[in-house]
Each structure stands twice: as structure tokens, then as C-alpha cells.
Design a protein around this motif. Sequence first.
Motif, PDB file in Angstrom:
ATOM      1  N   ILE A  68     -21.818 -18.018  31.166  1.00 28.39           N
ATOM      2  CA  ILE A  68     -22.558 -16.778  30.903  1.00 28.39           C
ATOM      3  C   ILE A  68     -22.318 -15.875  32.102  1.00 28.39           C
ATOM      4  CG2 ILE A  68     -24.792 -15.732  30.511  1.00 28.39           C
ATOM      5  CD1 ILE A  68     -25.721 -18.509  29.463  1.00 28.39           C
ATOM      6  N   VAL A  69     -21.814 -14.682  31.806  1.00 24.86           N
ATOM      7  CA  VAL A  69     -21.482 -13.745  32.884  1.00 24.86           C
ATOM      8  C   VAL A  69     -22.497 -12.630  32.875  1.00 24.86           C
ATOM      9  CG1 VAL A  69     -19.771 -12.181  33.820  1.00 24.86           C
ATOM     10  CG2 VAL A  69     -19.046 -14.282  32.670  1.00 24.86           C
ATOM     11  N   ASP A  70     -23.180 -12.451  34.018  1.00 27.48           N
ATOM     12  CA  ASP A  70     -24.138 -11.354  34.174  1.00 27.48           C
ATOM     13  C   ASP A  70     -23.379 -10.166  34.759  1.00 27.48           C
ATOM     14  OD1 ASP A  70     -26.140  -9.584  34.641  1.00 27.48           O
ATOM     15  OD2 ASP A  70     -27.110 -10.779  36.219  1.00 27.48           O
ATOM     16  N   ALA A  71     -23.091  -9.176  33.906  1.00 26.12           N
ATOM     17  CA  ALA A  71     -22.318  -8.000  34.337  1.00 26.12           C
ATOM     18  C   ALA A  71     -23.194  -6.773  34.446  1.00 26.12           C
ATOM     19  CB  ALA A  71     -21.180  -7.729  33.343  1.00 26.12           C
ATOM     20  N   THR A  72     -24.589  -6.986  34.446  1.00 31.13           N
ATOM     21  CA  THR A  72     -25.493  -5.826  34.482  1.00 31.13           C
ATOM     22  C   THR A  72     -25.799  -5.411  35.908  1.00 31.13           C
ATOM     23  OG1 THR A  72     -27.456  -7.259  34.473  1.00 31.13           O
ATOM     24  CG2 THR A  72     -26.522  -6.560  32.321  1.00 31.13           C
ATOM     25  N   GLY A  73     -25.872  -6.420  36.818  1.00 31.53           N
ATOM     26  CA  GLY A  73     -26.249  -6.131  38.198  1.00 31.53           C
ATOM     27  C   GLY A  73     -27.739  -5.900  38.361  1.00 31.53           C
ATOM     28  N   GLN A  74     -28.609  -6.238  37.328  1.00 31.34           N
ATOM     29  CA  GLN A  74     -30.058  -6.028  37.414  1.00 31.34           C
ATOM     30  C   GLN A  74     -30.699  -7.202  38.178  1.00 31.34           C
ATOM     31  OE1 GLN A  74     -31.673  -5.495  33.505  1.00 31.34           O
ATOM     32  NE2 GLN A  74     -30.298  -3.766  33.001  1.00 31.34           N
ATOM     33  N   PRO A  75     -31.588  -6.920  39.120  1.00 29.23           N
ATOM     34  CA  PRO A  75     -32.246  -8.001  39.875  1.00 29.23           C
ATOM     35  C   PRO A  75     -33.166  -8.823  38.953  1.00 29.23           C
ATOM     36  CG  PRO A  75     -32.513  -5.846  40.956  1.00 29.23           C
ATOM     37  CD  PRO A  75     -31.963  -5.578  39.608  1.00 29.23           C
ATOM     38  N   GLY A  76     -33.176 -10.113  39.137  1.00 27.87           N
ATOM     39  CA  GLY A  76     -34.066 -11.012  38.395  1.00 27.87           C
ATOM     40  C   GLY A  76     -33.539 -11.425  37.056  1.00 27.87           C
ATOM     41  N   LEU A  77     -32.480 -10.746  36.575  1.00 27.21           N
ATOM     42  CA  LEU A  77     -31.980 -11.100  35.249  1.00 27.21           C
ATOM     43  C   LEU A  77     -31.333 -12.480  35.278  1.00 27.21           C
ATOM     44  CD1 LEU A  77     -31.627 -10.168  32.325  1.00 27.21           C
ATOM     45  CD2 LEU A  77     -29.410  -9.162  32.998  1.00 27.21           C
ATOM     46  N   ASP A  78     -30.733 -12.846  36.407  1.00 27.32           N
ATOM     47  CA  ASP A  78     -30.095 -14.162  36.497  1.00 27.32           C
ATOM     48  C   ASP A  78     -31.101 -15.295  36.282  1.00 27.32           C
ATOM     49  OD1 ASP A  78     -27.773 -12.823  37.080  1.00 27.32           O
ATOM     50  OD2 ASP A  78     -27.900 -13.119  39.253  1.00 27.32           O
ATOM     51  N   ALA A  89     -24.394 -24.906  30.500  1.00 29.34           N
ATOM     52  CA  ALA A  89     -23.789 -23.569  30.685  1.00 29.34           C
ATOM     53  C   ALA A  89     -23.849 -23.151  32.149  1.00 29.34           C
ATOM     54  CB  ALA A  89     -24.506 -22.538  29.827  1.00 29.34           C
ATOM     55  N   VAL A  90     -22.803 -22.451  32.566  1.00 27.50           N
ATOM     56  CA  VAL A  90     -22.698 -21.966  33.955  1.00 27.50           C
ATOM     57  C   VAL A  90     -22.948 -20.466  33.954  1.00 27.50           C
ATOM     58  CG1 VAL A  90     -21.194 -21.672  35.947  1.00 27.50           C
ATOM     59  CG2 VAL A  90     -21.062 -23.770  34.561  1.00 27.50           C
ATOM     60  N   VAL A  91     -23.790 -20.026  34.900  1.00 23.23           N
ATOM     61  CA  VAL A  91     -24.114 -18.585  35.018  1.00 23.23           C
ATOM     62  C   VAL A  91     -23.347 -18.003  36.218  1.00 23.23           C
ATOM     63  CG1 VAL A  91     -25.923 -16.880  35.371  1.00 23.23           C
ATOM     64  CG2 VAL A  91     -26.382 -18.951  34.000  1.00 23.23           C
ATOM     65  N   ILE A  92     -22.625 -16.960  35.934  1.00 16.54           N
ATOM     66  CA  ILE A  92     -21.906 -16.245  37.008  1.00 16.54           C
ATOM     67  C   ILE A  92     -22.671 -14.964  37.276  1.00 16.54           C
ATOM     68  CG2 ILE A  92     -19.759 -15.108  37.692  1.00 16.54           C
ATOM     69  CD1 ILE A  92     -18.265 -16.983  35.849  1.00 16.54           C
ATOM     70  N   GLU A  93     -23.177 -14.882  38.530  1.00 15.00           N
ATOM     71  CA  GLU A  93     -24.025 -13.754  38.867  1.00 15.00           C
ATOM     72  C   GLU A  93     -23.187 -12.493  39.112  1.00 15.00           C
ATOM     73  OE1 GLU A  93     -26.341 -14.946  42.133  1.00 15.00           O
ATOM     74  OE2 GLU A  93     -27.279 -16.668  41.107  1.00 15.00           O
ATOM     75  N   GLY A  94     -23.822 -11.397  39.360  1.00  9.18           N
ATOM     76  CA  GLY A  94     -23.167 -10.087  39.497  1.00  9.18           C
ATOM     77  C   GLY A  94     -22.204 -10.018  40.671  1.00  9.18           C
ATOM     78  N   LEU A  95     -22.569 -10.618  41.864  1.00 10.38           N
ATOM     79  CA  LEU A  95     -21.700 -10.548  43.031  1.00 10.38           C
ATOM     80  C   LEU A  95     -20.389 -11.277  42.763  1.00 10.38           C
ATOM     81  CD1 LEU A  95     -21.304  -9.703  45.939  1.00 10.38           C
ATOM     82  CD2 LEU A  95     -22.416 -11.854  46.652  1.00 10.38           C
ATOM     83  N   ALA A  96     -20.522 -12.487  42.187  1.00  9.47           N
ATOM     84  CA  ALA A  96     -19.311 -13.230  41.859  1.00  9.47           C
ATOM     85  C   ALA A  96     -18.513 -12.494  40.787  1.00  9.47           C
ATOM     86  CB  ALA A  96     -19.680 -14.644  41.386  1.00  9.47           C
ATOM     87  N   MET A  97     -19.291 -11.883  39.866  1.00 12.34           N
ATOM     88  CA  MET A  97     -18.626 -11.110  38.801  1.00 12.34           C
ATOM     89  C   MET A  97     -17.799  -9.973  39.385  1.00 12.34           C
ATOM     90  SD  MET A  97     -17.913 -10.209  35.783  1.00 12.34           S
ATOM     91  CE  MET A  97     -17.401  -8.705  34.963  1.00 12.34           C
TER      92      MET A  97
END
Length: 687
Positions: A68-78, A89-97
Motif C-alpha cells: 500500500i503506497v501512501d502518495a497523499t503526504g497527509q500526516p496521520g494517514l499512515d 501488507a506493506v505500507v510505504i509512507e510518503g517520504l519513501a514514496m
Amino acid sequence: MLNVVIVGAGKGGTSLLNALLKMSRQVRVLGVADRRPDAPGLGLAAAHGIPTTTDFTGLVCLPEVDVIVDATGQPGLDEEIRRLKWPRAVVIEGLAMNLILSFVEESHRLLRALEERELERDVMLDSTHDAIVAVNAEGVVTLLNRSAEKLLGVSRDQVLGRRAADVIPNTRLHVVLATGEPELNQQQEVGRTTIVTNRVPVRNKDGQVVGAVAVFRDITEVKALAEEITGLREMKVLLEAIFNSTQDAISVVDENGIGWMVNPAYSALTGLKPEEVIGKPATVDIDPSQESMHLQVLRTRQPVRNVPLRVGPRKREVVVNVAPILVDGKLKGSVGVIRDVSEIARLSAELEQHRKLLRRLTSSYTFDEIIADSPVMQQAVEQARRAAETPATVLLRGESGTGKELFAHAIHNASSRRRGQFIRVNCAAIAESLLESELFGYAEGAFTGARKGGKRGLFEEAHGGTLFLDEVGELPPGLQAKLLRVLQEKEIVRVGEAKPIKVDVRVIAATNAPLEEMIAKGTFREDLYYRLNVIPIVIPPLRHRQEDIPKLVKHLIEKLNKEYGRNVQDIAPDALRVLMDYHWPGNVRELENIIGRAMIAMSVTDTIIERRFLPPLGIAPAPEVPPAEDGRARPGVRPLFEVVAEAEKAALLQALQETKGNKTEAARRLAIAPRTLYYKLERYGLM
């Protein structure tokens, strides 16, 4: 295969989706979510059949999701996504994105740059006129540009990826791969096309051959162009040779009136070197007070002819012809041909000289051509040789046909005046009314029909040379006085003028007349006689030099062979004896006549003059004198000159006998001058 869910369809999510779409064999996008229904990523996903939603909770909780790729950059969404996702499932946060996206974008940029370079390379290779073919280490074609397609008659689809030796006729790239040696400037035929090719191996940094390249081009046009250039070069050399070898002076200027070309004849005529004219205005070579004909022709485009000008530092007078140089109707310059007026004047004088009414002879005989084996003839030749060394007047005496004119030629040729004119005048052959004007010239208007401007006389024409007055005893008394003035004063006066003209002429006179008797009768001036008789030379008659007859006959045979086209070799002894016994009243002229008649009487195959070919010698005998009334035979009447000659000769012999050879005493007893005695002794062969 990796299953991916993208949360956020903004710029970052859209870029990621584009990258993952290109990895469709390894990655499957299960869905794209974004709270904004107009997000660009949602439209892209829908276009590729990927599920989209504005609520991400339904996607992240799917059990098959791997990433799951977080491409929003919103805080707390991760944190919320981790709470809802399946544990696997693996979550990729905004910085890594963002980091991944930067790598993806850089790879895309590098790929685009590489594609652009390859496209630029292909465009350049296809634009070049040279054909290029490249193969790899296995000999497989990896490159073939458009020019190569055209020259070889193949398409890229037929060749790329296949072995060059199988698809390209006459290729030697496989040989270059095997040997590693280049083949440069090789000419060969490809169909009807001639090409020249360079084949070189391609090596890696370790020096190993990893391919080969052939660069070649069609030289069919080049060969035709080279032949054309060679022809033009030869034509240029030929035209330059003609331009430089012509005797006419030529100058050429360009359309601006600047000197372009001059030939050597121009430099010789004007005295100007090429560097003093070429690159300079057209007015540089003419008198400043005159207009340049080059400039006039450039201005009017019309040729000019025979215009007088003064050219060069010496202001030499010339006439010029100038014409425009037009190429396809465009003015490129003008060309001028220059002629020296002094040369034209010289040629006009030469023409006038050849139009003389009287015969003018070129002196062509020398003493070496006079046959003189007899003592009397040798003495005459020796006297003439000594006379030639002086400027004194010579009087040649002798019977008709003895060769007086031949002696005159020889004296002139042996003198210091041999480079001057030799002019012959037969005083007995020209009417008395014309002789004076021909000898001394006349002024304009001197008489009816006189030439405009007057005319130079033969004494003036012979200035610096020799005037031969043949038959001088036939001069009328009036001309005798004028001739005396020329011999004394070295000047003449034209008919109709009073001004004397100085002349430097050596006079050689000739006569067969008895001048002493003419003086006694008053028909010849005594003072003129002494002026002419400075060096008297008596040429003996042929009967007094019979020992010369054999050589004379041989000489005449050679001469007449050339004139008649015959091949007579000699004369028979008995025929020669007949000639030796004859008294020759006509002298050498008569001998030539007899030999000529004999040769004409011979057949073409005869080579020896025999006695039977000789015509009868002498004149017919006088008619028989009838007997006197008393029956006694009358004595034959002999010509008076023979009787006088015999009596004179007998008187000379008697005087010499009585004086025991003392010529001075003999002359005193005969009451004649010693010089006259010597002349008469020479005349009768008594010296």
C-alpha cells in the motif's frame, strides 16, 4: 506478481501509476483511491481499467494486497492505513514514496535522453551522404543507414539482425572481423555503381575486435566530375598557352575596370610588368590625357576599333581594338588587342619597297662561286677582292656575257656594306625621260602624274649599300653630269627640288663600250670617266680563259639539271674538245645557251652530253663574195672591230718587244697613258 494499492491520485500518485503501468508483467495495481474525484490519477487508472474510489478503506483492507503506497503526504494517514490493512501488507509512507518517485523520474529522464540521442544518431546517420554499415562480433548487421539502403538496394528490415555475409553482396566485413586489419580506399563495383569504401575494425578498451564498420560512397558522379575538371583544366592550360604565345599584345579587365590579365607581348610592347597592371585601374597604362577604351566599352557595351593611344612610360603610339566580354548576356569585363603603329609603318614601308617599278636584286653571289682556274681570271678575281675592301668606285669592263654582274654581287657581299641594299639599274633598259626620276627621285608636283608626297630615288634607296649601274656608257650627257655630282659631293637633288640630300652609296659601274673612244668623240664625259675608273677591273672573255671551260661546263650542267629536272652526269671528251676549240664571241652566256640546248636535245635516259647533241656553234657563214670583173677572187670582208683589234694587239706586241717589256716606255711610244696600256694588255690577255 506484486499487488499494489495507491492512496492518493495527485501528481505523485499519478507518476507512480505511470511507472507501474510500464511494469505490468511484474506489478498489478489493484486500485487507486483519492478523496478528490477529479484527481488526475483517478482518470488515468480508469482509462487502464483499474478500480478507483474516493474512500481508501475499501481498498487497503483487501486480503490480496501486498503493498500500500501512501502518495497523499497527509500526516496521520499512515497510522490509519496500518490499522485497517491485513498484516501481510506493506505500507510505504510518503517520504519513501518521494524517494522512489525521484529514482523513477531519473530513470525515465535517462531513458528519454538515451532515446533522444539514439534518434539524433539515426537522423544524423540517415542524413549523411556516405553509406554506413556496422556489424557486431558475430558479423550480424546492427546498423545500416538510408544511404546504404539506397546504394545496396536493400531495406533495413531485410538486413538488420542478419549476418552481413548472407544479405550484403561483395561485403568484406567478415574478413575485417577475422583479420582485424582495415581496408582503406577500396574501389569496387556494386551493380552499375562504382563505390569507394573504407572498412575498419571496432575494438573495445582491451583491444579486442567487437565489430566492424564500412563507410562507402558512390563515386560515379565524382569520376564524371573529375573527368570534367580535367577537361576544364586542360582547356584552361591550352587557352593560357595561346594567350601567352600570341604575338599580339592583349590586356583584359574585369567588369569594374580592374586589370585582370596581360600577356608577355603586352609587357614587351608597353614596358609595363604584369604586377604594374594586374589589380590596378584600366587607366594605369595610358596617357592621362586620353580616355581608356576599356572603360568606354564597359560603359557602352559596344566594341571599338583602331583607336590611336599612347601607352606605357615611353608613351608608345599604338592602335587598340577593345570588345566587351559577355557571358549569358552578363558583362564580365573587356579584352583589348594592342598593335604597335611603328610595326605597321615598317610593314607599309616594306610593301612600298616591293612595289618598286625597277628590278631590285638581292645580292646572292660570292667570290667562291666564280670559276677562275686561268691566270687572267684569277688576276681579275684578286683585283675585285682588294677592291671590295675599300669604299672606292669600281668600273667593271668586259665583253657582254663575261660575268660583270656576278663580279658586282661578289664585291658587294665581300664589302662592309653587305648588310645594305644591292640595287641593279640597267641604264640602257630605261627610257631617258624616266631614268633621272628613278635614279634621283622627284618632288611632289614635279611633273604630270607625279606621286603625292614625291618619291625617293634609287640612290636614296641604296643608302648604306651598293648601287650597280650596268651599261653606264649608255647614260645621256645630262645624267652624266648629275652622276658626277653624286660621286664628287655624295649628295643628290630630286627632280623638282633644289635642296641637296646626302647619300652614302658605293657605286659599281659596268660597261662593254669603249669609253676612251666615246671620250674622244665627246659622247662620254672625261671627268666622269676618271671618277668611275678609280678601280678598273677587266673581266677577260671566255676565249682568253679556255682552261676554265671544263669547270664551267660542269657547273652549268649541275645548274641546268635543277632547272630542267634532268640527270646529266658529264660531257664526252670529244664534245668538250669542240667547246675548247670554239672562240666564244658570246662568252659564258653563250656557253650556257649551248649546254642548255644540248641537254634539251638529249633523251631522258641519256646522262652524257655527246658531240651529236651539241648544236652548230657560231653564226652562219657570210654569203660567198662574187668574183671581181677581172675574174680574181675578192678577199672576204671581215668585221671592222676584228681588224681594229688585231691591229691594236699587234701594235702592243711590237711596242713591248722593242722596249723589252718596259711598259712605261711602251706607253710613251704608243702615246697613251700607262693606265690605258695596262687596260689594253689585260683586254687582249697579254699580261
